[in-house]
Design an enzyme around this catalytic site. Structure first.
Site, PDB file in Angstrom:
ATOM      1  N   SER A 188      79.475  15.428 -21.476  1.00  0.00           N
ATOM      2  CA  SER A 188      79.333  15.374 -22.924  1.00  0.00           C
ATOM      3  C   SER A 188      80.582  15.932 -23.605  1.00  0.00           C
ATOM      4  O   SER A 188      81.681  15.419 -23.392  1.00  0.00           O
ATOM      5  CB  SER A 188      78.065  16.129 -23.327  1.00  0.00           C
ATOM      6  OG  SER A 188      77.743  15.923 -24.676  1.00  0.00           O
ATOM      7  N   ASP A 238      94.163  21.023 -41.830  1.00  0.00           N
ATOM      8  CA  ASP A 238      95.294  21.080 -40.892  1.00  0.00           C
ATOM      9  C   ASP A 238      94.861  21.295 -39.446  1.00  0.00           C
ATOM     10  O   ASP A 238      95.494  22.070 -38.710  1.00  0.00           O
ATOM     11  CB  ASP A 238      96.276  22.165 -41.324  1.00  0.00           C
ATOM     12  CG  ASP A 238      95.636  23.551 -41.423  1.00  0.00           C
ATOM     13  OD1 ASP A 238      94.392  23.613 -41.454  1.00  0.00           O
ATOM     14  OD2 ASP A 238      96.386  24.551 -41.478  1.00  0.00           O
ATOM     15  N   HIS A 255      71.785  10.410 -21.802  1.00  0.00           N
ATOM     16  CA  HIS A 255      72.917  11.323 -21.922  1.00  0.00           C
ATOM     17  C   HIS A 255      72.839  12.467 -20.916  1.00  0.00           C
ATOM     18  O   HIS A 255      73.867  13.005 -20.504  1.00  0.00           O
ATOM     19  CB  HIS A 255      72.952  11.879 -23.354  1.00  0.00           C
ATOM     20  CG  HIS A 255      74.157  12.696 -23.662  1.00  0.00           C
ATOM     21  ND1 HIS A 255      75.414  12.158 -23.848  1.00  0.00           N
ATOM     22  CD2 HIS A 255      74.310  14.033 -23.828  1.00  0.00           C
ATOM     23  CE1 HIS A 255      76.278  13.113 -24.117  1.00  0.00           C
ATOM     24  NE2 HIS A 255      75.643  14.266 -24.103  1.00  0.00           N
TER      25      HIS A 255
END
Length: 516
Positions: free
Chosen positions: A215, A438, A491
């Site tokens: 994951s 940023d 998953h």
């Protein structure tokens, strides 16, 4: 990505570890006064390697980083020992003077292989913000890996025993700005820096190692491929291929994931159609309660939109549907006294909070959207994209129109920092992180296009957390990657499949398994 099947742990003090500063890895030169009976010698890859028994050892690497190793201990069929590393908070600063944090890793081998020369496999856990599992016995993928590897289970910085960022520890910061500035160092780029720091101290001759990324751990592994491929022998990804576009890719992720979430909701209600009315009754009860919800045991409030968060874990794992259904079986208190009002049970409210785990792992909520950011802010992406889908995900409107109430998926919303007691102290911090512009780069597309490291990836067709189409788009940018596309697992396939998923990926790289 949200980790599944989390093993919770308690912090352990370090006072039981003896610290011995050393300029060299060899025990004889480390401890000239140590009795020889305390030192065992053995050969590994034609290099003298020293094992210290009955005590811990410490080595100093480049940049003044300290490494403390504990004694071996046992759980059924495997042997384990702990490693604590002192690393820079910010690798761009002078390592001698910059702030330091501790990073923890646990070494795992099969019984009897403690002194064998074995290649290393680093496991990167899902998350962000979740510690690595704590083995209590041999089994699953770890047993498979231990057949040929020395497994390194890393608590990524800020989790577990790696200078954990908890409700209490983060309260030490005097301002939201200070905490936000600190948290910017806890993304995949610095997790890779930590991994490289550890590799140079654990792997014989500082050689490359295999990395297994589950994951979000797979996201970190792709960052590793981008910026430090020299440290990698091969990479295995399980449900962990990230979007790699510049800017913030979160909007594309959530638009794609909302469609899969709708499908998972349909599957759930087909499996348990009786829950359609049960969930609607709960939503009505919450909406009509004073303040628009009912108090949670921790001091937060459960609202209709908060109830929908149960899809975060329930809709994406192999046993999630059943667990969610069993929770709703016990949602109401029995009426013991005639005329008593209907109430949601303490059992349900407590289970709700334990399922979401924001009290034990707040870093997940704070850092989740930042994993998609490179040089651009997320601006509460999931919240904005949900608003685009409000006709389908408005729980109260669904009740009025007699439609099933849809649960949401892996998404963090700004209102959670008001309704969740554990997250309230971090409301302003979360806002600052959502607006941060940023963020440094996490991926280098040119480097990935020219990748030389063998990569095999399990891509789950029905993955709710890592969208299938977006994963394949990225896979097309990683030279030489071998994807295994399957709908056999969800998953949580690495956990659910025992050793089969790992065995298949390793087989793909050595030519013993088909690519599809």
């Amino acid at each position: 990505m949200r980790t599944l099947g989390l093993y919770l742990s308690f912090l352990k003090p370090l006072h039981h570890l003896h610290r011995f500063p050393s300029p060299t890895p060899y025990a004889v030169s480390l401890f000239p006064s140590l009795p020889l009976s305390k030192i065992l010698y053995f050969q590994a890859s034609n290099r003298a390697v020293t094992t210290i028994t009955s005590m811990a050892k410490t080595t100093n690497g480049g940049g003044g980083g300290e490494h403390v190793t504990g004694d071996w201990f046992s759980v059924p069929e495997v042997r384990l020992r702990d490693h604590h590393f002192t690393v820079p908070l910010d690798y761009s600063l002078d390592h001698r003077t910059c702030p330091k944090i501790s990073v923890f890793a646990r070494e795992v081998v099969s019984v009897g292989k403690e002194e064998q020369s074995l290649p290393c496999l680093l496991y990167l856990q899902g998350g962000p913000g979740f510690e690595c599992q704590r083995p209590t016995e041999a089994g699953g993928w770890i047993s498979k890996a231990c057949e040929e590897y020395r497994v390194i289970l890393l608590d990524q910085r800020g989790t577990g025993l790696s200078t954990p960022l908890t409700l209490s520890s983060m309260s030490q910061f005097k301002s939201a700005e200070d905490l936000a500035d600190y948290l910017k160092h806890f993304r995949a780029d610095n997790i890779v820096n930590d991994a490289e720091f550890i590799r140079k101290r654990l792997v014989i001759d500082s050689g490359p190692w295999t990395v297994l990324g589950q994951s979000y751990g797979g996201f970190c592994a792709v960052t590793y491929l981008s910026f430090a491929p020299q440290g990698l022998k091969q990479v295995l990804l399980t449900g962990g291929i990230p979007p790699i576009g510049t800017g913030c890719t979160a909007d594309a992720v959530y638009r794609a994931c909302f469609e899969q979430i709708v499908l998972q909701n349909k599957k759930y209600y087909r499996r348990f159609p009786q829950d359609i009315e049960v969930v609607r009754e709960v939503v009505t009860h919450l909406a009509e309660s004073e303040g628009g919800g009912v108090p949670l045991p921790s001091g937060g409030i459960l609202t209709p939109r908060g109830l929908q968060l149960l899809g975060l874990s329930a809709l994406g794992s192999s046993t999630g549907f059943e667990r969610l259904h069993y929770m709703f079986e016990r949602v109401w208190d029995p009426v013991l006294v005639p005329g008593a009002p209907q109430r949601i049970s303490y059992y349900f409210l407590n289970a709700y909070e334990r399922w979401l785990a924001f009290d034990t792992n707040p870093l997940y909520a704070l850092m989740h959207e930042s994993i998609y950011c490179q040089g651009a802010p997320s601006l509460w992406s999931a919240h904005r994209i949900r608003n685009e889908n409000d006709n389908r995900f408005d729980a109260i409107k669904a009740v009025k129109e007699e439609r099933p109430v849809l649960f949401t998926g892996e998404m963090i919303f700004p209102w959670m920092f008001e309704e969740m007691h554990a997250l309230r102290p971090f409301k302003e911090v979360a806002k600052l992180l959502a607006e941060k512009k940023d963020w440094p780069p996490l991926y280098d597309i040119a480097s990935l296009n020219n990748n030389k490291v063998p990569v095999a990836a399990a891509v789950y067709y029905d993955d709710m957390y890592v969208n299938f189409k977006l994963a394949l788009d990225t896979a097309s940018q990683i030279a030489g990657i071998r994807p295994w596309i399957t709908n056999e697992y969800m998953h949580s396939g690495l956990r659910d499949g025992g050793g089969q998923v790992l065995d298949h990926l390793l087989g793909m790289l050595n030519g013993k398994k088909p690519l599809f």
